[in-house]
Motif scaffolding. Structure first.
Motif, PDB file in Angstrom:
ATOM      1  N   MET A 151       0.839  -1.189   0.000  1.00 48.15           N
ATOM      2  CA  MET A 151       0.000   0.000   0.000  1.00 48.15           C
ATOM      3  C   MET A 151       0.875   1.239   0.000  1.00 48.15           C
ATOM      4  O   MET A 151       1.783   1.351   0.805  1.00 48.15           O
ATOM      5  CB  MET A 151      -0.890  -0.040   1.238  1.00 48.15           C
ATOM      6  N   THR A 152       0.615   2.158  -0.869  1.00 47.41           N
ATOM      7  CA  THR A 152       1.421   3.369  -0.938  1.00 47.41           C
ATOM      8  C   THR A 152       0.948   4.391   0.074  1.00 47.41           C
ATOM      9  O   THR A 152      -0.149   4.307   0.599  1.00 47.41           O
ATOM     10  CB  THR A 152       1.379   4.014  -2.340  1.00 47.41           C
ATOM     11  N   LYS A 153       1.787   5.384   0.324  1.00 44.88           N
ATOM     12  CA  LYS A 153       1.437   6.442   1.266  1.00 44.88           C
ATOM     13  C   LYS A 153       0.646   7.559   0.606  1.00 44.88           C
ATOM     14  O   LYS A 153       0.322   8.543   1.244  1.00 44.88           O
ATOM     15  CB  LYS A 153       2.710   7.003   1.891  1.00 44.88           C
ATOM     16  N   PHE A 154       0.311   7.431  -0.666  1.00 43.12           N
ATOM     17  CA  PHE A 154      -0.378   8.488  -1.390  1.00 43.12           C
ATOM     18  C   PHE A 154      -1.848   8.159  -1.566  1.00 43.12           C
ATOM     19  O   PHE A 154      -2.199   7.089  -2.004  1.00 43.12           O
ATOM     20  CB  PHE A 154       0.245   8.699  -2.773  1.00 43.12           C
ATOM     21  N   ASN A 155      -2.698   9.115  -1.222  1.00 42.02           N
ATOM     22  CA  ASN A 155      -4.120   8.946  -1.498  1.00 42.02           C
ATOM     23  C   ASN A 155      -4.638  10.109  -2.335  1.00 42.02           C
ATOM     24  O   ASN A 155      -5.804  10.216  -2.586  1.00 42.02           O
ATOM     25  CB  ASN A 155      -4.928   8.798  -0.210  1.00 42.02           C
ATOM     26  N   LYS A 156      -3.742  11.019  -2.720  1.00 40.71           N
ATOM     27  CA  LYS A 156      -4.088  12.163  -3.561  1.00 40.71           C
ATOM     28  C   LYS A 156      -3.092  12.229  -4.709  1.00 40.71           C
ATOM     29  O   LYS A 156      -2.062  11.581  -4.694  1.00 40.71           O
ATOM     30  CB  LYS A 156      -4.023  13.456  -2.763  1.00 40.71           C
ATOM     31  N   SER A 157      -3.407  13.057  -5.669  1.00 40.80           N
ATOM     32  CA  SER A 157      -2.461  13.250  -6.762  1.00 40.80           C
ATOM     33  C   SER A 157      -1.416  14.280  -6.345  1.00 40.80           C
ATOM     34  O   SER A 157      -1.618  15.039  -5.405  1.00 40.80           O
ATOM     35  CB  SER A 157      -3.194  13.713  -8.021  1.00 40.80           C
ATOM     36  N   PHE A 158      -0.306  14.281  -7.035  1.00 42.32           N
ATOM     37  CA  PHE A 158       0.765  15.219  -6.741  1.00 42.32           C
ATOM     38  C   PHE A 158       1.529  15.549  -7.999  1.00 42.32           C
ATOM     39  O   PHE A 158       1.326  14.923  -9.032  1.00 42.32           O
ATOM     40  CB  PHE A 158       1.706  14.681  -5.671  1.00 42.32           C
ATOM     41  N   LYS A 159       2.410  16.524  -7.885  1.00 43.85           N
ATOM     42  CA  LYS A 159       3.233  16.937  -9.014  1.00 43.85           C
ATOM     43  C   LYS A 159       4.678  16.554  -8.756  1.00 43.85           C
ATOM     44  O   LYS A 159       5.140  16.605  -7.625  1.00 43.85           O
ATOM     45  CB  LYS A 159       3.151  18.445  -9.234  1.00 43.85           C
ATOM     46  N   ALA A 160       5.348  16.204  -9.812  1.00 41.69           N
ATOM     47  CA  ALA A 160       6.775  15.945  -9.749  1.00 41.69           C
ATOM     48  C   ALA A 160       7.452  16.936 -10.680  1.00 41.69           C
ATOM     49  O   ALA A 160       6.959  17.213 -11.773  1.00 41.69           O
ATOM     50  CB  ALA A 160       7.087  14.518 -10.182  1.00 41.69           C
ATOM     51  N   LYS A 206      20.937  21.833  -6.910  1.00 42.47           N
ATOM     52  CA  LYS A 206      22.360  21.979  -7.210  1.00 42.47           C
ATOM     53  C   LYS A 206      22.895  20.857  -8.090  1.00 42.47           C
ATOM     54  O   LYS A 206      24.033  20.900  -8.527  1.00 42.47           O
ATOM     55  CB  LYS A 206      23.152  22.032  -5.905  1.00 42.47           C
ATOM     56  N   ASN A 207      22.088  19.823  -8.312  1.00 45.44           N
ATOM     57  CA  ASN A 207      22.513  18.670  -9.104  1.00 45.44           C
ATOM     58  C   ASN A 207      21.467  18.376 -10.168  1.00 45.44           C
ATOM     59  O   ASN A 207      20.287  18.630  -9.967  1.00 45.44           O
ATOM     60  CB  ASN A 207      22.658  17.426  -8.225  1.00 45.44           C
ATOM     61  N   VAL A 208      21.903  17.800 -11.279  1.00 46.33           N
ATOM     62  CA  VAL A 208      20.974  17.284 -12.280  1.00 46.33           C
ATOM     63  C   VAL A 208      21.297  15.820 -12.517  1.00 46.33           C
ATOM     64  O   VAL A 208      22.453  15.442 -12.494  1.00 46.33           O
ATOM     65  CB  VAL A 208      21.029  18.071 -13.624  1.00 46.33           C
ATOM     66  N   PRO A 209      20.305  14.996 -12.694  1.00 42.08           N
ATOM     67  CA  PRO A 209      18.903  15.338 -12.515  1.00 42.08           C
ATOM     68  C   PRO A 209      18.530  15.390 -11.030  1.00 42.08           C
ATOM     69  O   PRO A 209      19.107  14.683 -10.209  1.00 42.08           O
ATOM     70  CB  PRO A 209      18.166  14.192 -13.201  1.00 42.08           C
ATOM     71  N   THR A 210      17.575  16.233 -10.724  1.00 39.89           N
ATOM     72  CA  THR A 210      16.949  16.266  -9.401  1.00 39.89           C
ATOM     73  C   THR A 210      15.454  16.178  -9.628  1.00 39.89           C
ATOM     74  O   THR A 210      14.903  16.927 -10.428  1.00 39.89           O
ATOM     75  CB  THR A 210      17.285  17.556  -8.636  1.00 39.89           C
ATOM     76  N   LEU A 211      14.821  15.256  -8.949  1.00 42.81           N
ATOM     77  CA  LEU A 211      13.380  15.067  -9.059  1.00 42.81           C
ATOM     78  C   LEU A 211      12.754  15.443  -7.724  1.00 42.81           C
ATOM     79  O   LEU A 211      13.086  14.863  -6.693  1.00 42.81           O
ATOM     80  CB  LEU A 211      13.052  13.617  -9.402  1.00 42.81           C
ATOM     81  N   LEU A 212      11.884  16.438  -7.746  1.00 38.84           N
ATOM     82  CA  LEU A 212      11.158  16.849  -6.546  1.00 38.84           C
ATOM     83  C   LEU A 212       9.729  16.355  -6.653  1.00 38.84           C
ATOM     84  O   LEU A 212       9.096  16.486  -7.699  1.00 38.84           O
ATOM     85  CB  LEU A 212      11.129  18.367  -6.408  1.00 38.84           C
ATOM     86  N   VAL A 213       9.222  15.796  -5.573  1.00 35.44           N
ATOM     87  CA  VAL A 213       7.832  15.402  -5.498  1.00 35.44           C
ATOM     88  C   VAL A 213       7.156  16.422  -4.589  1.00 35.44           C
ATOM     89  O   VAL A 213       7.557  16.606  -3.447  1.00 35.44           O
ATOM     90  CB  VAL A 213       7.677  13.978  -4.938  1.00 35.44           C
ATOM     91  N   LEU A 214       6.158  17.111  -5.152  1.00 32.11           N
ATOM     92  CA  LEU A 214       5.492  18.194  -4.432  1.00 32.11           C
ATOM     93  C   LEU A 214       4.051  17.825  -4.116  1.00 32.11           C
ATOM     94  O   LEU A 214       3.329  17.332  -4.979  1.00 32.11           O
ATOM     95  CB  LEU A 214       5.510  19.470  -5.272  1.00 32.11           C
ATOM     96  N   GLY A 215       3.669  18.063  -2.891  1.00 36.22           N
ATOM     97  CA  GLY A 215       2.305  17.801  -2.457  1.00 36.22           C
ATOM     98  C   GLY A 215       1.471  19.064  -2.520  1.00 36.22           C
ATOM     99  O   GLY A 215       1.748  19.983  -3.291  1.00 36.22           O
ATOM    100  N   GLU A 216       0.451  19.120  -1.668  1.00 39.16           N
ATOM    101  CA  GLU A 216      -0.455  20.261  -1.636  1.00 39.16           C
ATOM    102  C   GLU A 216       0.301  21.555  -1.344  1.00 39.16           C
ATOM    103  O   GLU A 216       1.182  21.590  -0.495  1.00 39.16           O
ATOM    104  CB  GLU A 216      -1.528  20.036  -0.581  1.00 39.16           C
ATOM    105  N   GLY A 217      -0.054  22.602  -2.067  1.00 36.94           N
ATOM    106  CA  GLY A 217       0.561  23.902  -1.858  1.00 36.94           C
ATOM    107  C   GLY A 217       2.022  23.977  -2.258  1.00 36.94           C
ATOM    108  O   GLY A 217       2.734  24.886  -1.859  1.00 36.94           O
ATOM    109  N   GLY A 218       2.494  23.005  -3.029  1.00 33.80           N
ATOM    110  CA  GLY A 218       3.885  23.007  -3.467  1.00 33.80           C
ATOM    111  C   GLY A 218       4.865  22.545  -2.407  1.00 33.80           C
ATOM    112  O   GLY A 218       6.070  22.710  -2.552  1.00 33.80           O
ATOM    113  N   LYS A 219       4.358  21.924  -1.339  1.00 37.10           N
ATOM    114  CA  LYS A 219       5.231  21.432  -0.263  1.00 37.10           C
ATOM    115  C   LYS A 219       6.034  20.221  -0.746  1.00 37.10           C
ATOM    116  O   LYS A 219       5.479  19.276  -1.309  1.00 37.10           O
ATOM    117  CB  LYS A 219       4.394  21.045   0.952  1.00 37.10           C
ATOM    118  N   GLU A 220       7.332  20.260  -0.503  1.00 34.11           N
ATOM    119  CA  GLU A 220       8.210  19.170  -0.941  1.00 34.11           C
ATOM    120  C   GLU A 220       7.975  17.923  -0.090  1.00 34.11           C
ATOM    121  O   GLU A 220       8.092  17.950   1.127  1.00 34.11           O
ATOM    122  CB  GLU A 220       9.669  19.612  -0.831  1.00 34.11           C
ATOM    123  N   ILE A 221       7.650  16.815  -0.770  1.00 31.67           N
ATOM    124  CA  ILE A 221       7.442  15.526  -0.106  1.00 31.67           C
ATOM    125  C   ILE A 221       8.722  14.704  -0.158  1.00 31.67           C
ATOM    126  O   ILE A 221       9.072  14.007   0.791  1.00 31.67           O
ATOM    127  CB  ILE A 221       6.306  14.739  -0.793  1.00 31.67           C
TER     128      ILE A 221
END
Length: 92
Positions: free
Chosen positions: A1-10, A59-74
């Motif tokens: 089971m994943t910890k996500f129950n909503k959609s998010f942006k990467a 500061k590095n590439v590639p860097t992948l950020l997963v952002l939740g509600e309000g652009g908060k970094e997950i």
């Protein structure tokens, strides 16, 4: 089971010259599909999107950020990630 129950942006911070950047999104998408996570991915070229790179302290590439509600970094991933690493994270 994943910890996500909503959609998010990467947000992928990449560079044209960095070949490992091209592998990051497909592995991330495979992880999301495998775990039935709703997502969207935005690709930011660090040379063209320098303001976003500064905002998120990239500061590095590639860097992948997963952002939740309000652009908060997950989560933040630096460098090339394999499916197993991302899948393990998604199922924590």
């Amino acid at each position: 089971m994943t910890k996500f129950n909503k959609s998010f942006k990467a947000v992928l911070f990449s560079a044209v010259w960095d070949f490992s950047s091209h592998y990051t999104v497909p592995m991330f998408e495979k992880t999301c599909i495998s775990n039935r996570i709703k997502y969207s991915v935005i690709d930011v070229d660090t040379q063209k999107g320098a303001d976003m790179s500064v905002k998120y302290l990239v500061k590095n590439v590639p860097t992948l950020l997963v952002l939740g509600e309000g652009g908060k970094e997950i989560a933040r991933f630096k460098g090339r990630m394999c499916f197993q690493e991302l899948d393990k994270w998604a199922n924590q």
